[in-house]
Design an enzyme around this catalytic site. Structure first.
Site, PDB file in Angstrom:
ATOM      1  N   TRP A  27       0.875  -1.301   0.191  1.00 28.18           N
ATOM      2  CA  TRP A  27      -0.049   0.137  -0.036  1.00 28.18           C
ATOM      3  C   TRP A  27       0.878   1.205  -0.006  1.00 28.18           C
ATOM      4  O   TRP A  27       1.930   1.454   0.681  1.00 28.18           O
ATOM      5  CB  TRP A  27      -0.698   0.105   1.194  1.00 28.18           C
ATOM      6  CG  TRP A  27      -2.290  -0.567   1.205  1.00 28.18           C
ATOM      7  CD1 TRP A  27      -2.503  -2.058   0.846  1.00 28.18           C
ATOM      8  CD2 TRP A  27      -3.544  -0.076   1.094  1.00 28.18           C
ATOM      9  NE1 TRP A  27      -3.739  -2.173   0.841  1.00 28.18           N
ATOM     10  CE2 TRP A  27      -4.265  -1.331   1.046  1.00 28.18           C
ATOM     11  CE3 TRP A  27      -4.041   1.240   1.344  1.00 28.18           C
ATOM     12  CZ2 TRP A  27      -5.828  -0.771   0.801  1.00 28.18           C
ATOM     13  CZ3 TRP A  27      -5.328   1.482   1.123  1.00 28.18           C
ATOM     14  CH2 TRP A  27      -6.282   0.420   0.813  1.00 28.18           C
ATOM     15  N   SER A  61      -0.071  -3.183   5.711  1.00 28.08           N
ATOM     16  CA  SER A  61       0.594  -2.928   6.924  1.00 28.08           C
ATOM     17  C   SER A  61      -0.078  -4.162   7.996  1.00 28.08           C
ATOM     18  O   SER A  61       0.591  -4.403   8.773  1.00 28.08           O
ATOM     19  CB  SER A  61       0.325  -1.576   7.528  1.00 28.08           C
ATOM     20  OG  SER A  61       1.252  -0.646   6.804  1.00 28.08           O
ATOM     21  N   GLU A  63      -0.780  -7.027   7.517  1.00 27.08           N
ATOM     22  CA  GLU A  63       0.038  -8.170   7.612  1.00 27.08           C
ATOM     23  C   GLU A  63       1.345  -8.166   8.252  1.00 27.08           C
ATOM     24  O   GLU A  63       1.966  -9.271   8.012  1.00 27.08           O
ATOM     25  CB  GLU A  63      -0.042  -8.788   5.771  1.00 27.08           C
ATOM     26  CG  GLU A  63      -1.325  -8.989   5.440  1.00 27.08           C
ATOM     27  CD  GLU A  63      -2.486  -8.016   5.278  1.00 27.08           C
ATOM     28  OE1 GLU A  63      -2.075  -7.028   4.657  1.00 27.08           O
ATOM     29  OE2 GLU A  63      -3.483  -8.255   5.583  1.00 27.08           O
ATOM     30  N   VAL A  90       3.152   2.062   5.494  1.00 29.17           N
ATOM     31  CA  VAL A  90       2.815   3.425   5.546  1.00 29.17           C
ATOM     32  C   VAL A  90       1.115   3.580   5.653  1.00 29.17           C
ATOM     33  O   VAL A  90       0.456   2.946   4.600  1.00 29.17           O
ATOM     34  CB  VAL A  90       3.169   4.342   4.214  1.00 29.17           C
ATOM     35  CG1 VAL A  90       2.622   5.601   4.243  1.00 29.17           C
ATOM     36  CG2 VAL A  90       4.627   4.168   3.909  1.00 29.17           C
ATOM     37  N   LEU A  91       0.942   3.838   6.827  1.00 27.59           N
ATOM     38  CA  LEU A  91      -0.541   4.099   7.300  1.00 27.59           C
ATOM     39  C   LEU A  91      -0.948   5.453   7.028  1.00 27.59           C
ATOM     40  O   LEU A  91      -0.402   6.570   7.628  1.00 27.59           O
ATOM     41  CB  LEU A  91      -0.796   3.521   8.456  1.00 27.59           C
ATOM     42  CG  LEU A  91      -0.739   2.011   8.344  1.00 27.59           C
ATOM     43  CD1 LEU A  91      -0.333   1.433   9.882  1.00 27.59           C
ATOM     44  CD2 LEU A  91      -2.046   1.273   7.913  1.00 27.59           C
ATOM     45  N   THR A  96     -12.490   7.016   7.906  1.00 29.01           N
ATOM     46  CA  THR A  96     -13.076   5.773   8.831  1.00 29.01           C
ATOM     47  C   THR A  96     -12.186   5.558  10.135  1.00 29.01           C
ATOM     48  O   THR A  96     -11.020   6.075   9.858  1.00 29.01           O
ATOM     49  CB  THR A  96     -13.533   4.397   8.171  1.00 29.01           C
ATOM     50  OG1 THR A  96     -12.355   3.762   7.866  1.00 29.01           O
ATOM     51  CG2 THR A  96     -14.434   4.804   6.907  1.00 29.01           C
ATOM     52  N   HIS A  98     -10.468   2.789  10.465  1.00 27.55           N
ATOM     53  CA  HIS A  98      -9.474   1.745   9.918  1.00 27.55           C
ATOM     54  C   HIS A  98      -8.033   2.145  10.361  1.00 27.55           C
ATOM     55  O   HIS A  98      -7.465   1.342  10.955  1.00 27.55           O
ATOM     56  CB  HIS A  98      -9.653   1.977   8.439  1.00 27.55           C
ATOM     57  CG  HIS A  98      -9.403   0.401   7.928  1.00 27.55           C
ATOM     58  ND1 HIS A  98     -10.641  -0.606   7.915  1.00 27.55           N
ATOM     59  CD2 HIS A  98      -8.467  -0.371   7.617  1.00 27.55           C
ATOM     60  CE1 HIS A  98     -10.336  -1.716   7.329  1.00 27.55           C
ATOM     61  NE2 HIS A  98      -8.981  -1.771   7.156  1.00 27.55           N
ATOM     62  N   PHE A 123      10.818  -0.608  14.027  1.00 31.68           N
ATOM     63  CA  PHE A 123       9.233  -0.020  13.817  1.00 31.68           C
ATOM     64  C   PHE A 123       9.741   0.787  12.704  1.00 31.68           C
ATOM     65  O   PHE A 123       9.678   2.032  12.782  1.00 31.68           O
ATOM     66  CB  PHE A 123       8.820   0.691  15.096  1.00 31.68           C
ATOM     67  CG  PHE A 123       7.666   1.183  14.874  1.00 31.68           C
ATOM     68  CD1 PHE A 123       6.602   0.372  14.570  1.00 31.68           C
ATOM     69  CD2 PHE A 123       7.391   2.646  15.113  1.00 31.68           C
ATOM     70  CE1 PHE A 123       5.362   0.625  14.507  1.00 31.68           C
ATOM     71  CE2 PHE A 123       5.997   3.078  14.947  1.00 31.68           C
ATOM     72  CZ  PHE A 123       5.117   2.034  14.533  1.00 31.68           C
ATOM     73  N   ARG A 137       8.543  12.347   5.165  1.00 33.88           N
ATOM     74  CA  ARG A 137       9.155  11.245   5.899  1.00 33.88           C
ATOM     75  C   ARG A 137       9.973  10.351   5.047  1.00 33.88           C
ATOM     76  O   ARG A 137      10.720   9.708   5.631  1.00 33.88           O
ATOM     77  CB  ARG A 137       8.381  11.030   7.201  1.00 33.88           C
ATOM     78  CG  ARG A 137       7.810  11.735   8.046  1.00 33.88           C
ATOM     79  CD  ARG A 137       6.606  11.517   8.713  1.00 33.88           C
ATOM     80  NE  ARG A 137       6.554  12.788   9.990  1.00 33.88           N
ATOM     81  CZ  ARG A 137       6.002  14.106   9.744  1.00 33.88           C
ATOM     82  NH1 ARG A 137       5.729  14.088   8.536  1.00 33.88           N
ATOM     83  NH2 ARG A 137       6.116  14.992  10.393  1.00 33.88           N
TER      84      ARG A 137
HETATM   85  N1  RBF Z   1      -2.505  -0.739   4.464  1.00 32.29           N
HETATM   86  C1  RBF Z   1      -1.320   0.105   4.571  1.00 32.29           C
HETATM   87  O1  RBF Z   1      -0.433  -0.478   4.592  1.00 32.29           O
HETATM   88  N2  RBF Z   1      -1.766   1.425   4.495  1.00 32.29           N
HETATM   89  C2  RBF Z   1      -2.906   1.976   4.532  1.00 32.29           C
HETATM   90  O2  RBF Z   1      -3.244   3.077   4.770  1.00 32.29           O
HETATM   91  C3  RBF Z   1      -4.133   1.113   4.565  1.00 32.29           C
HETATM   92  N3  RBF Z   1      -5.201   1.838   4.594  1.00 32.29           N
HETATM   93  C4  RBF Z   1      -6.458   0.825   4.237  1.00 32.29           C
HETATM   94  C5  RBF Z   1      -7.744   1.437   4.411  1.00 32.29           C
HETATM   95  C6  RBF Z   1      -8.806   0.441   4.249  1.00 32.29           C
HETATM   96  C7  RBF Z   1     -10.082   1.233   4.171  1.00 32.29           C
HETATM   97  C8  RBF Z   1      -8.635  -0.843   4.098  1.00 32.29           C
HETATM   98  C9  RBF Z   1      -9.633  -1.690   4.109  1.00 32.29           C
HETATM   99  C10 RBF Z   1      -7.342  -1.406   4.185  1.00 32.29           C
HETATM  100  C11 RBF Z   1      -6.272  -0.394   4.258  1.00 32.29           C
HETATM  101  N4  RBF Z   1      -4.870  -1.284   4.101  1.00 32.29           N
HETATM  102  C12 RBF Z   1      -3.742  -0.520   4.288  1.00 32.29           C
HETATM  103  C13 RBF Z   1      -4.628  -2.617   4.168  1.00 32.29           C
HETATM  104  C14 RBF Z   1      -4.802  -3.363   5.006  1.00 32.29           C
HETATM  105  O3  RBF Z   1      -3.517  -3.135   5.946  1.00 32.29           O
HETATM  106  C15 RBF Z   1      -4.552  -4.795   4.830  1.00 32.29           C
HETATM  107  O4  RBF Z   1      -3.707  -4.971   4.001  1.00 32.29           O
HETATM  108  C16 RBF Z   1      -6.037  -5.352   4.256  1.00 32.29           C
HETATM  109  O5  RBF Z   1      -6.932  -4.986   5.210  1.00 32.29           O
HETATM  110  C17 RBF Z   1      -6.033  -6.875   4.169  1.00 32.29           C
HETATM  111  O6  RBF Z   1      -5.936  -7.478   5.556  1.00 32.29           O
END
Ligand code: RBF
Length: 165
Positions: A27, A61, A63, A90-91, A96, A98, A123, A137
């Site tokens: 992602w 992330s 996973e 990277v989140l 929402t 999430h 980390f 960053r």
């Molecule tokens: N994974 C990331 O690594 N970064 C994100 O910003 C991120 N945002 C997500 C937002 C939503 C609404 C969903 C459903 C998943 C997101 N994921 C993100 C994926 C998540 O880490 C994971 O791979 C999936 O939910 C499958 O288990």
């Protein structure tokens, strides 16, 4: 001199015998790829050989914690144990909850993995409110911030070697 950041590494570590794994989420690929590259370059600056930097990916992330465990276990089974591992993700906050749930659970589980695997687990996760914060960053915005992947590479080497006797 910047107030934040790792600062100078306190010794000249010889990483030439280390094996370090990098496990990255896919992602936010552009930012991830800059962070992974930053970590690799920093590892090499300590003398790590290209073949001893093992890079694998997982979907997102969420996973990272279990993926890190599987990755470390597999390298051990292959007879090539890792000396440290850098999970990178990277989140970026959406509309929402999430983000909050993933940040919290991933951070806690990665911390626990240090003890469960008895291995330095760095980390390497950015938890950002905007795309721009994450890009800065990862060193992708000229003149803003440095690439945090470099810090994670240096932290992996220091944690792998500092308390060796
Ligand atoms: N994974 C990331 O690594 N970064 C994100 O910003 C991120 N945002 C997500 C937002 C939503 C609404 C969903 C459903 C998943 C997101 N994921 C993100 C994926 C998540 O880490 C994971 O791979 C999936 O939910 C499958 O288990």
């Amino acid at each position: 001199m910047a107030v934040k950041g790792l600062g100078e590494v306190d010794q000249k570590y010889d990483g030439s015998k280390l094996r370090v794994g990098i496990l990255h989420a896919r992602w936010n690929a552009k930012i991830i790829s800059a962070l992974v590259e930053g970590a690799i370059q920093r590892l090499k600056s300590f003398g790590l050989l290209e073949e001893n930097i093992i890079v694998e990916s997982i979907p997102g992330s969420f996973e990272l914690p279990y993926g890190t465990k599987l990755f470390v276990d597999k390298q051990k089974k292959l007879g090539k144990p890792l000396d440290a591992v850098i999970p990178i993700g990277v989140l970026i906050k959406g509309s929402t909850m999430h983000f909050e749930y993933i940040c919290d659970s991933v951070t806690h589980q990665l911390m626990k993995l240090n003890f469960e695997l008895n291995l330095p687990v760095i980390f390497g996760v950015l938890t950002c409110l905007t795309d721009e914060q994450a890009e800065a960053r990862a060193g992708l915005i000229e003149g803003k911030m440095h690439n945090h992947g470099e810090d994670w590479g240096a932290a992996a080497v220091e944690m792998a070697l500092k308390f060796q006797v």
